[in-house]
Design a protein around this motif. Structure first.
Motif, mmCIF file in Angstrom:
data_model
loop_
_atom_site.group_PDB
_atom_site.id
_atom_site.type_symbol
_atom_site.label_atom_id
_atom_site.label_comp_id
_atom_site.label_asym_id
_atom_site.label_seq_id
_atom_site.Cartn_x
_atom_site.Cartn_y
_atom_site.Cartn_z
ATOM 1 N N CYS A 20 0.854 -1.184 0.000
ATOM 2 C CA CYS A 20 0.000 0.000 0.000
ATOM 3 C C CYS A 20 0.896 1.242 0.000
ATOM 4 O O CYS A 20 1.816 1.358 0.794
ATOM 5 C CB CYS A 20 -0.909 0.000 1.213
ATOM 6 S SG CYS A 20 -2.012 1.436 1.281
ATOM 7 N N ARG A 54 -3.622 4.814 -0.851
ATOM 8 C CA ARG A 54 -4.425 5.144 0.321
ATOM 9 C C ARG A 54 -5.307 6.368 0.039
ATOM 10 O O ARG A 54 -6.498 6.392 0.381
ATOM 11 C CB ARG A 54 -3.493 5.390 1.503
ATOM 12 C CG ARG A 54 -4.208 5.425 2.842
ATOM 13 C CD ARG A 54 -3.195 5.617 3.976
ATOM 14 N NE ARG A 54 -2.263 4.483 4.057
ATOM 15 C CZ ARG A 54 -0.965 4.582 3.780
ATOM 16 N NH1 ARG A 54 -0.437 5.737 3.399
ATOM 17 N NH2 ARG A 54 -0.178 3.497 3.882
ATOM 18 N N ASP A 66 -8.684 -3.301 3.493
ATOM 19 C CA ASP A 66 -8.057 -3.478 4.816
ATOM 20 C C ASP A 66 -6.541 -3.413 4.678
ATOM 21 O O ASP A 66 -5.941 -4.146 3.880
ATOM 22 C CB ASP A 66 -8.466 -4.822 5.425
ATOM 23 C CG ASP A 66 -9.969 -4.889 5.679
ATOM 24 O OD1 ASP A 66 -10.558 -3.825 5.941
ATOM 25 O OD2 ASP A 66 -10.535 -6.008 5.592
ATOM 26 N N GLU A 67 -5.945 -2.552 5.481
ATOM 27 C CA GLU A 67 -4.496 -2.384 5.435
ATOM 28 C C GLU A 67 -3.883 -3.020 6.684
ATOM 29 O O GLU A 67 -4.326 -2.776 7.808
ATOM 30 C CB GLU A 67 -4.136 -0.902 5.378
ATOM 31 C CG GLU A 67 -2.640 -0.655 5.268
ATOM 32 C CD GLU A 67 -2.316 0.816 5.177
ATOM 33 O OE1 GLU A 67 -1.118 1.142 5.213
ATOM 34 O OE2 GLU A 67 -3.255 1.659 5.067
ATOM 35 N N THR A 68 -2.846 -3.856 6.474
ATOM 36 C CA THR A 68 -2.136 -4.524 7.574
ATOM 37 C C THR A 68 -0.645 -4.562 7.263
ATOM 38 O O THR A 68 -0.247 -5.117 6.230
ATOM 39 C CB THR A 68 -2.649 -5.960 7.786
ATOM 40 O OG1 THR A 68 -4.054 -5.934 7.970
ATOM 41 C CG2 THR A 68 -1.996 -6.589 9.003
ATOM 42 N N ASN A 90 0.606 -3.685 3.906
ATOM 43 C CA ASN A 90 -0.101 -4.333 2.789
ATOM 44 C C ASN A 90 -1.592 -3.998 2.871
ATOM 45 O O ASN A 90 -2.117 -3.701 3.954
ATOM 46 C CB ASN A 90 0.096 -5.839 2.818
ATOM 47 C CG ASN A 90 1.505 -6.237 2.425
ATOM 48 O OD1 ASN A 90 2.212 -5.476 1.774
ATOM 49 N ND2 ASN A 90 1.921 -7.434 2.852
ATOM 50 N N ILE A 91 -2.233 -4.078 1.742
ATOM 51 C CA ILE A 91 -3.668 -3.769 1.714
ATOM 52 C C ILE A 91 -4.398 -4.766 0.838
ATOM 53 O O ILE A 91 -3.884 -5.228 -0.175
ATOM 54 C CB ILE A 91 -3.909 -2.317 1.192
ATOM 55 C CG1 ILE A 91 -5.373 -1.923 1.416
ATOM 56 C CG2 ILE A 91 -3.522 -2.193 -0.281
ATOM 57 C CD1 ILE A 91 -5.633 -0.441 1.172
#
Length: 402
Positions: free
Chosen positions: A28, A33, A53-55, A58-59
């Motif tokens: 990401c 974003r 969802d971003e973690t 990463n998204i």
């Protein structure tokens, strides 16, 4: 807006689509974003963001693409044409994206395939406004445009129906001068001179080409032979313009000939009317021959001389009238002579014959003028002869006695 959806797809690396969905799982960036934030605020007709969802940098993104007039993704332009039957109605979607070309209508960048499709749609719309009869309601995906060929010596009148069904073959076409059809069919130009004639000429050119189609699909045949349509139109238009121009020349020529001939005739009539008094002069010579008293001789002689002078003045005035008419006619014919080489053969012959006929009429009038002039002077000459042989001695004696 649709441009935001296209931007997201590009930022995600243009992943393969799954049932009109963008599915992405990867790194990401700030741009991704920011674009996702914009997509969340889009109206539903431009697509729907299901998951983002971003973690740990990463998204995971799942976005349902629009599949309506508000926007659509297509694999290539062939898929676009096949999936857009309304092109046959001349309606071009405002927003769409072509994956193979990485091109969108929102980019503001030219694309040759798009230009071909747009030209075809403009042509369909223009043709509907060009003809007198077009059925735009019976079909949802194409127009029925009617063209007619008038009867001539070798054929009966014919009517053709042009169904504007399009296929991917339009992508390889280069339709020239489509704007001409739009201008002819535009309501803004309806008051321009000869517009209806030009529309009929163009319709006739299309009907001529349709007649050559045989068993082929008519609309693709017309698109394929569009240059031939344009060529027939220009040829027929030039023939019409020249014909109109030549008719105008013929009218002006006939008018000039009639006007000049009428004025020459009026000169002759006026001259002949005045010359009716000429026999009076010859009658006076009889009286002069019988006159005895010198006062009678002088009175008759002066009368004959005055009549001769009046007739000569009238004839000279008529000669000036003829000269003035000649100058006016020469100005008119000089304008024709300057463009003589541009006229067709029959018009050149007409102009030459007209000049000959007018010249013949003028020569006859001049000869008549000289004939009347001789007649006008003849009584005076005869009177002078009579004076010389008969009355001159008596007149001299009378003058000395007086």
């Amino acid at each position: 807006m649709f441009s935001t959806v296209v931007q997201l797809y590009r930022l995600l690396g243009r992943p393969a689509l799954l049932d009109d969905r963008i599915v992405y799982n990867g790194a990401c960036t700030a741009e991704i974003r920011e674009c996702i934030v914009k997509c969340r605020s889009l109206a539903e007709r431009f697509g729907q963001l299901v998951e983002a969802d971003e973690t740990n940098g990463n998204i995971e993104v799942e976005f349902y693409l629009p599949t309506s007039e508000s926007g659509r993704f297509h694999l290539d332009f062939i898929s676009f044409v096949r999936a857009t039957p309304t092109l046959g109605k001349g309606k071009l979607p405002e927003n769409f994206y072509v994956i193979e070309d990485d091109w969108s209508t929102t980019d503001g960048i030219e694309n040759s395939s798009y230009d071909s499709v747009k030209a075809c749609c403009d042509l369909i719309d223009g043709l509907c406004g060009l003809v007198a009869v077009a059925d735009r309601k019976s079909s949802t995906f194409h127009e029925n445009i009617f063209f007619a060929l008038p009867a001539d010596e070798n054929r009966k009148p014919k009517t053709f129906v042009l169904e504007t069904k399009v296929d991917e073959s339009i992508l390889s076409l280069n339709l020239r001068h489509v704007k001409l059809v739009k201008l002819l069919s535009s309501a803004h130009n309806e008051h321009k001179i000869h517009l209806e004639e030009r529309k009929l000429i163009f319709s006739s050119a299309i009907a001529d080409v349709i007649e050559l189609a045989g068993e082929e699909a008519v609309f693709p045949f017309i698109l394929k032979h569009w240059d031939e349509v344009l060529q027939k139109y220009w040829q027929n238009l030039q023939a019409y313009v020249h014909g109109f121009s030549f008719d105008k020349v013929r009218t002006e020529l006939a008018k000039a000939e009639l006007e000049y001939g009428t004025k020459l005739s009026s000169v002759l009539s006026d001259m002949a009317g005045k010359m009716l008094a000429l026999p009076v002069s010859f009658g006076a010579l009889v009286l002069l021959d019988k006159a005895v008293a010198p006062i009678e001789v002088m009175s008759i002689a002066v009368g004959v001389l005055m009549v001769t002078l009046i007739f000569c003045g009238v004839l000279w005035n008529q000669k000036l009238n003829i000269q003035r008419l000649d100058n006016s006619l020469n100005i008119t014919f000089d304008l024709f002579d300057k463009r003589l080489n541009t006229y067709p053969g029959n018009l050149q012959r007409l102009l030459t014959n007209t000049r000959k006929e007018i010249s013949s009429q003028r020569k006859f009038l001049v000869m008549t003028l000289w004939f009347f002039l001789v007649l006008a002077v003849l009584p005076t000459l005869m009177m002078i002869g009579m004076f010389s042989y008969k009355w001159m001695p008596q007149l001299i004696c009378f003058l000395f006695d007086f």
